[in-house]
Design an enzyme around this catalytic site. Structure first.
Site, PDB file in Angstrom:
ATOM      1  N   ASP A  13      44.748  72.106  53.959  1.00 41.06           N
ATOM      2  CA  ASP A  13      44.200  71.982  52.597  1.00 41.06           C
ATOM      3  C   ASP A  13      42.864  72.716  52.434  1.00 41.06           C
ATOM      4  O   ASP A  13      42.398  72.914  51.313  1.00 41.06           O
ATOM      5  CB  ASP A  13      44.026  70.500  52.220  1.00 41.06           C
ATOM      6  CG  ASP A  13      45.368  69.789  52.082  1.00 41.06           C
ATOM      7  OD1 ASP A  13      46.400  70.477  51.964  1.00 41.06           O
ATOM      8  OD2 ASP A  13      45.380  68.547  52.104  1.00 41.06           O
TER       9      ASP A  13
ATOM     10  N   CYS B   2      58.313  73.284  46.440  1.00 41.13           N
ATOM     11  CA  CYS B   2      57.041  73.321  45.739  1.00 41.13           C
ATOM     12  C   CYS B   2      56.300  74.598  46.097  1.00 41.13           C
ATOM     13  O   CYS B   2      56.717  75.333  46.998  1.00 41.13           O
ATOM     14  CB  CYS B   2      56.220  72.059  45.990  1.00 41.13           C
ATOM     15  SG  CYS B   2      55.130  72.111  47.370  1.00 41.13           S
TER      16      CYS B   2
ATOM     17  N   ARG C 210      59.240  71.714  51.784  1.00 37.91           N
ATOM     18  CA  ARG C 210      58.621  70.477  52.261  1.00 37.91           C
ATOM     19  C   ARG C 210      59.700  69.413  52.453  1.00 37.91           C
ATOM     20  O   ARG C 210      59.926  68.575  51.594  1.00 37.91           O
ATOM     21  CB  ARG C 210      57.530  70.016  51.279  1.00 37.91           C
ATOM     22  CG  ARG C 210      56.354  70.969  51.261  1.00 37.91           C
ATOM     23  CD  ARG C 210      55.284  70.537  50.306  1.00 37.91           C
ATOM     24  NE  ARG C 210      54.529  69.396  50.763  1.00 37.91           N
ATOM     25  CZ  ARG C 210      53.570  68.809  50.050  1.00 37.91           C
ATOM     26  NH1 ARG C 210      53.282  69.260  48.848  1.00 37.91           N
ATOM     27  NH2 ARG C 210      52.916  67.769  50.531  1.00 37.91           N
TER      28      ARG C 210
ATOM     29  N   ARG D 222      45.023  67.794  39.285  1.00 44.15           N
ATOM     30  CA  ARG D 222      45.798  66.842  40.080  1.00 44.15           C
ATOM     31  C   ARG D 222      44.952  66.227  41.181  1.00 44.15           C
ATOM     32  O   ARG D 222      45.172  65.080  41.575  1.00 44.15           O
ATOM     33  CB  ARG D 222      46.989  67.558  40.748  1.00 44.15           C
ATOM     34  CG  ARG D 222      48.177  67.755  39.852  1.00 44.15           C
ATOM     35  CD  ARG D 222      49.342  68.269  40.671  1.00 44.15           C
ATOM     36  NE  ARG D 222      49.367  67.593  41.937  1.00 44.15           N
ATOM     37  CZ  ARG D 222      49.630  68.167  43.116  1.00 44.15           C
ATOM     38  NH1 ARG D 222      49.936  69.439  43.179  1.00 44.15           N
ATOM     39  NH2 ARG D 222      49.613  67.456  44.227  1.00 44.15           N
TER      40      ARG D 222
ATOM     41  N   LYS E 194      41.834  61.353  47.496  1.00 40.59           N
ATOM     42  CA  LYS E 194      43.153  61.358  46.809  1.00 40.59           C
ATOM     43  C   LYS E 194      44.261  60.990  47.788  1.00 40.59           C
ATOM     44  O   LYS E 194      45.084  60.126  47.513  1.00 40.59           O
ATOM     45  CB  LYS E 194      43.429  62.745  46.226  1.00 40.59           C
ATOM     46  CG  LYS E 194      44.891  62.954  45.828  1.00 40.59           C
ATOM     47  CD  LYS E 194      45.166  64.322  45.254  1.00 40.59           C
ATOM     48  CE  LYS E 194      45.510  65.404  46.236  1.00 40.59           C
ATOM     49  NZ  LYS E 194      46.917  65.419  46.717  1.00 40.59           N
ATOM     50  N   ASN E 195      44.283  61.658  48.940  1.00 39.62           N
ATOM     51  CA  ASN E 195      45.428  61.494  49.843  1.00 39.62           C
ATOM     52  C   ASN E 195      45.398  60.184  50.620  1.00 39.62           C
ATOM     53  O   ASN E 195      46.384  59.822  51.263  1.00 39.62           O
ATOM     54  CB  ASN E 195      45.538  62.700  50.785  1.00 39.62           C
ATOM     55  CG  ASN E 195      46.011  63.934  50.028  1.00 39.62           C
ATOM     56  OD1 ASN E 195      46.445  63.831  48.887  1.00 39.62           O
ATOM     57  ND2 ASN E 195      45.898  65.098  50.652  1.00 39.62           N
TER      58      ASN E 195
ATOM     59  N   ARG F 104      54.739  64.909  44.613  1.00 38.60           N
ATOM     60  CA  ARG F 104      55.582  64.631  45.776  1.00 38.60           C
ATOM     61  C   ARG F 104      55.185  63.350  46.498  1.00 38.60           C
ATOM     62  O   ARG F 104      56.023  62.716  47.144  1.00 38.60           O
ATOM     63  CB  ARG F 104      55.511  65.792  46.762  1.00 38.60           C
ATOM     64  CG  ARG F 104      56.050  67.089  46.219  1.00 38.60           C
ATOM     65  CD  ARG F 104      55.936  68.138  47.273  1.00 38.60           C
ATOM     66  NE  ARG F 104      56.671  67.749  48.460  1.00 38.60           N
ATOM     67  CZ  ARG F 104      57.946  68.024  48.680  1.00 38.60           C
ATOM     68  NH1 ARG F 104      58.621  68.718  47.805  1.00 38.60           N
ATOM     69  NH2 ARG F 104      58.545  67.630  49.776  1.00 38.60           N
TER      70      ARG F 104
HETATM   71  N1  EPU Z   1      57.568  67.964  57.644  1.00 37.78           N
HETATM   72  C1  EPU Z   1      58.861  67.973  58.120  1.00 37.78           C
HETATM   73  N2  EPU Z   1      59.672  66.914  57.807  1.00 37.78           N
HETATM   74  C2  EPU Z   1      59.238  65.869  57.052  1.00 37.78           C
HETATM   75  C3  EPU Z   1      57.910  65.859  56.578  1.00 37.78           C
HETATM   76  C4  EPU Z   1      57.095  66.932  56.905  1.00 37.78           C
HETATM   77  O1  EPU Z   1      59.284  68.912  58.814  1.00 37.78           O
HETATM   78  O2  EPU Z   1      60.019  64.945  56.820  1.00 37.78           O
HETATM   79  C5  EPU Z   1      56.686  69.086  57.982  1.00 37.78           C
HETATM   80  C6  EPU Z   1      56.113  69.788  56.758  1.00 37.78           C
HETATM   81  O3  EPU Z   1      57.005  70.761  56.272  1.00 37.78           O
HETATM   82  C7  EPU Z   1      54.850  70.381  57.301  1.00 37.78           C
HETATM   83  C8  EPU Z   1      54.382  69.352  58.312  1.00 37.78           C
HETATM   84  O4  EPU Z   1      55.530  68.561  58.608  1.00 37.78           O
HETATM   85  O5  EPU Z   1      55.110  71.574  57.993  1.00 37.78           O
HETATM   86  C9  EPU Z   1      53.278  68.458  57.839  1.00 37.78           C
HETATM   87  O6  EPU Z   1      53.548  67.949  56.537  1.00 37.78           O
HETATM   88  P1  EPU Z   1      53.175  66.458  56.146  1.00 37.78           P
HETATM   89  O7  EPU Z   1      54.404  65.638  56.085  1.00 37.78           O
HETATM   90  O8  EPU Z   1      52.069  65.986  57.018  1.00 37.78           O
HETATM   91  O9  EPU Z   1      52.659  66.650  54.658  1.00 37.78           O
HETATM   92  P2  EPU Z   1      52.661  65.517  53.547  1.00 37.78           P
HETATM   93  O10 EPU Z   1      52.487  64.215  54.191  1.00 37.78           O
HETATM   94  O11 EPU Z   1      53.823  65.714  52.641  1.00 37.78           O
HETATM   95  C10 EPU Z   1      50.076  65.483  53.172  1.00 37.78           C
HETATM   96  C11 EPU Z   1      49.132  65.779  52.065  1.00 37.78           C
HETATM   97  C12 EPU Z   1      49.080  67.272  51.799  1.00 37.78           C
HETATM   98  C13 EPU Z   1      48.642  67.974  53.085  1.00 37.78           C
HETATM   99  C14 EPU Z   1      49.612  67.611  54.218  1.00 37.78           C
HETATM  100  C15 EPU Z   1      49.197  68.191  55.557  1.00 37.78           C
HETATM  101  C16 EPU Z   1      49.267  63.785  50.691  1.00 37.78           C
HETATM  102  C17 EPU Z   1      49.617  63.155  49.405  1.00 37.78           C
HETATM  103  N3  EPU Z   1      49.561  65.064  50.858  1.00 37.78           N
HETATM  104  O12 EPU Z   1      51.372  65.908  52.736  1.00 37.78           O
HETATM  105  O13 EPU Z   1      48.093  67.480  50.808  1.00 37.78           O
HETATM  106  O14 EPU Z   1      48.620  69.365  52.881  1.00 37.78           O
HETATM  107  O15 EPU Z   1      49.665  66.172  54.362  1.00 37.78           O
HETATM  108  O16 EPU Z   1      47.951  67.724  55.927  1.00 37.78           O
HETATM  109  O17 EPU Z   1      48.683  63.138  51.560  1.00 37.78           O
HETATM  110  C18 EPU Z   1      47.075  68.484  48.947  1.00 37.78           C
HETATM  111  O18 EPU Z   1      46.339  67.495  48.873  1.00 37.78           O
HETATM  112  O19 EPU Z   1      46.878  69.536  48.284  1.00 37.78           O
HETATM  113  C19 EPU Z   1      48.231  68.441  49.840  1.00 37.78           C
HETATM  114  C20 EPU Z   1      49.259  69.284  49.745  1.00 37.78           C
END
Ligand code: EPU
Length: 420
Positions: A307, A116, A121, A399, A22-23, A92
């Site tokens: 995750d 969320c 986030r 999802r 998915k991701n 998101r």
């Molecule tokens: N963060 C910031 N600023 C930003 C973006 C992120 O401080 O601008 C922080 C977040 O708050 C968090 C950390 O950085 O503490 C890592 O978050 P990340 O940005 O890596 O998360 P994401 O890219 O929004 C993806 C996955 C998530 C998974 C996270 C961490 C997708 C679509 N989503 O989210 O997956 O938990 O990486 O590995 O790729 C899930 O599949 O259930 C899911 C939530």
């Protein structure tokens, strides 16, 4: 609303197949906006978030149609640059159209993602990276409005307080692929899904060095072309299925699961006493209960994935001793704890640290999924519990898990989708 009715204590045995990730799929589908040519993305799981991304691409003017396991993003140019609130609020990952639209169309308007269930986030790193490339960004009326008259390469350090960011790395890398000159992203995320997105961009004609490392050097090109690309298997789905087998005292083989993407997760299963074998075909886990307690800390890849925190906690809830789980990525990602405790678990929270005292057994109960992975973890707990459970609000699970009940049923679970 749909729910799962689960009769517990059925041992899972047999073979199942890993779905596509998915991701990896979501940002790669968004990256198709970087070209006007057709892209064929293979092995895309048929689940709610992917259908949401297909709808979003449709709204932007790029038809994305399913053909069996593949999604075909038809040739054409974007007719809109706006990702509306009603889609972004359900997913998101819609934020990953920001970089591609900005780079290709010079403008993007994406609804600002709200809070969320797994906590705060922010998207500051996405915006910082795109601004460094020359974008003008305005937050107005709940939307991120980004504009540029031509992006230019830059040096960008992209880590936040909790380390690197998966989707921020994707967004900046996708925009940099069409920027003029060289972009260096430091502290790039290392997750296999980011590597998959890099490989996809390279297949489209992007010039990226350092793929799979924390420093990505991207030399912008003037155009990208369509291509055919196969998505990697979903490491979190594989890990979830293995955890389900472990919890029920079973033995399963997940065909297609990649051990090289699940290093610390497989090591954790082994430390908990499970027998794990892997080869090029997939991963086999034979459960040995009771599990031994573990100390787990979630960290960016190759650390333990956030995750998998909730699914692994389902196993630790019945371990022979006390485990300590520390969540560093989303310190509030513990909504499942209260539900586990309603099933008889003994888990105490102290801010971002959970103390999981193993109990002899869990008891079936009505429980509620609050997010995708928490929901999957409740399903696992229910599979192991004595008696029947009703897991409500499974739209969260839909999802991110394709046909989860069918996969579990084929392994011997008693699980039924019911409409309440
Ligand atoms: N963060 C910031 N600023 C930003 C973006 C992120 O401080 O601008 C922080 C977040 O708050 C968090 C950390 O950085 O503490 C890592 O978050 P990340 O940005 O890596 O998360 P994401 O890219 O929004 C993806 C996955 C998530 C998974 C996270 C961490 C997708 C679509 N989503 O989210 O997956 O938990 O990486 O590995 O790729 C899930 O599949 O259930 C899911 C939530």
């Amino acid at each position: 609303m749909d729910a799962f009715s689960i009769e517990g204590q059925k041992i899972l045995r047999g073979e199942t197949e890993a779905a596509g990730s998915k991701n990896a799929s979501l940002p790669i589908l968004a990256a198709c906006l970087l070209t006007e040519e057709e892209c064929v993305i293979e092995n895309v799981p048929d689940l709610r978030d992917v259908r949401t991304m297909q709808r979003l691409l449709g709204i932007l003017g790029r038809a994305a149609e399913r053909d069996g396991r593949n999604i075909i993003v038809r040739a054409g140019s974007a007719t809109s640059v706006e990702a509306p609130y009603d889609l972004v609020s359900t997913m998101r990952a819609s934020i990953s159209v920001l970089g591609p639209l900005l780079a290709k169309e010079g403008e993007a308007k994406v609804s600002f993602p709200g809070g969320c269930a797994i906590g705060d986030r922010p998207i500051d790193l996405h915006l910082k990276g795109l601004e460094a490339l020359g974008a003008e960004i305005e937050i107005t009326h709940g939307y991120v409005h980004a504009r540029s008259r031509g992006l230019a390469g830059a040096n960008i350090y992209l880590a936040g307080p909790n380390g690197s960011s998966v989707l921020a790395t994707d967004n900046v890398m996708m925009a940099a692929a069409l920027a003029e000159g060289v972009t260096v992203i430091q502290a790039a995320a290392l997750e296999p899904e980011v590597v998959d997105a890099c490989n996809f961009l390279v297949a489209m004609g992007a010039r990226i060095e350092g793929v799979g490392t924390s420093t990505l050097t991207i030399t912008g090109v003037s155009r990208l072309h369509g291509c055919r690309y196969r998505i990697i298997p979903d490491r979190i789905e594989s890990g979830t299925l293995l955890a389900a087998a472990a919890c029920t005292g079973g033995e399963i083989f997940v065909r297609g699961a990649r051990a090289d993407h699940l290093g610390i997760v497989l090591e954790s299963f082994q430390k908990a006493g499970m027998q794990v074998q892997s080869d090029a075909e997939g991963i086999r886990l034979a459960s040995r209960l009771p599990a031994k307690p573990l100390d787990i800390e979630t960290l960016p890849y190759p650390g333990f994935p956030t995750d998998m925190q909730a699914p692994m906690m389902a196993l630790l809830a019945c371990a022979d001793g006390t485990s300590i789980v520390t969540e560093h990525i989303y310190p509030e990602r513990y909504i499942h704890v209260a539900e586990f405790n309603r099933m008889g678990a003994d888990i105490k929270l102290d801010e971002h640290i959970a103390r999981v005292r193993g109990v002899k057994k869990l008891e079936g109960a009505p429980v509620m999924a609050s997010d995708l992975r928490a929901g999957a973890a409740l399903v696992i707990a229910a599979l192991a519990a004595e008696g029947t459970s009703l897991v409500r609000r499974i739209y969260h699970i839909d999802r991110g898990y394709a046909r989860l009940e069918e996969k579990l049923e084929s392994l011997g679970a008693r699980i039924m989708r019911v409409t309440e």
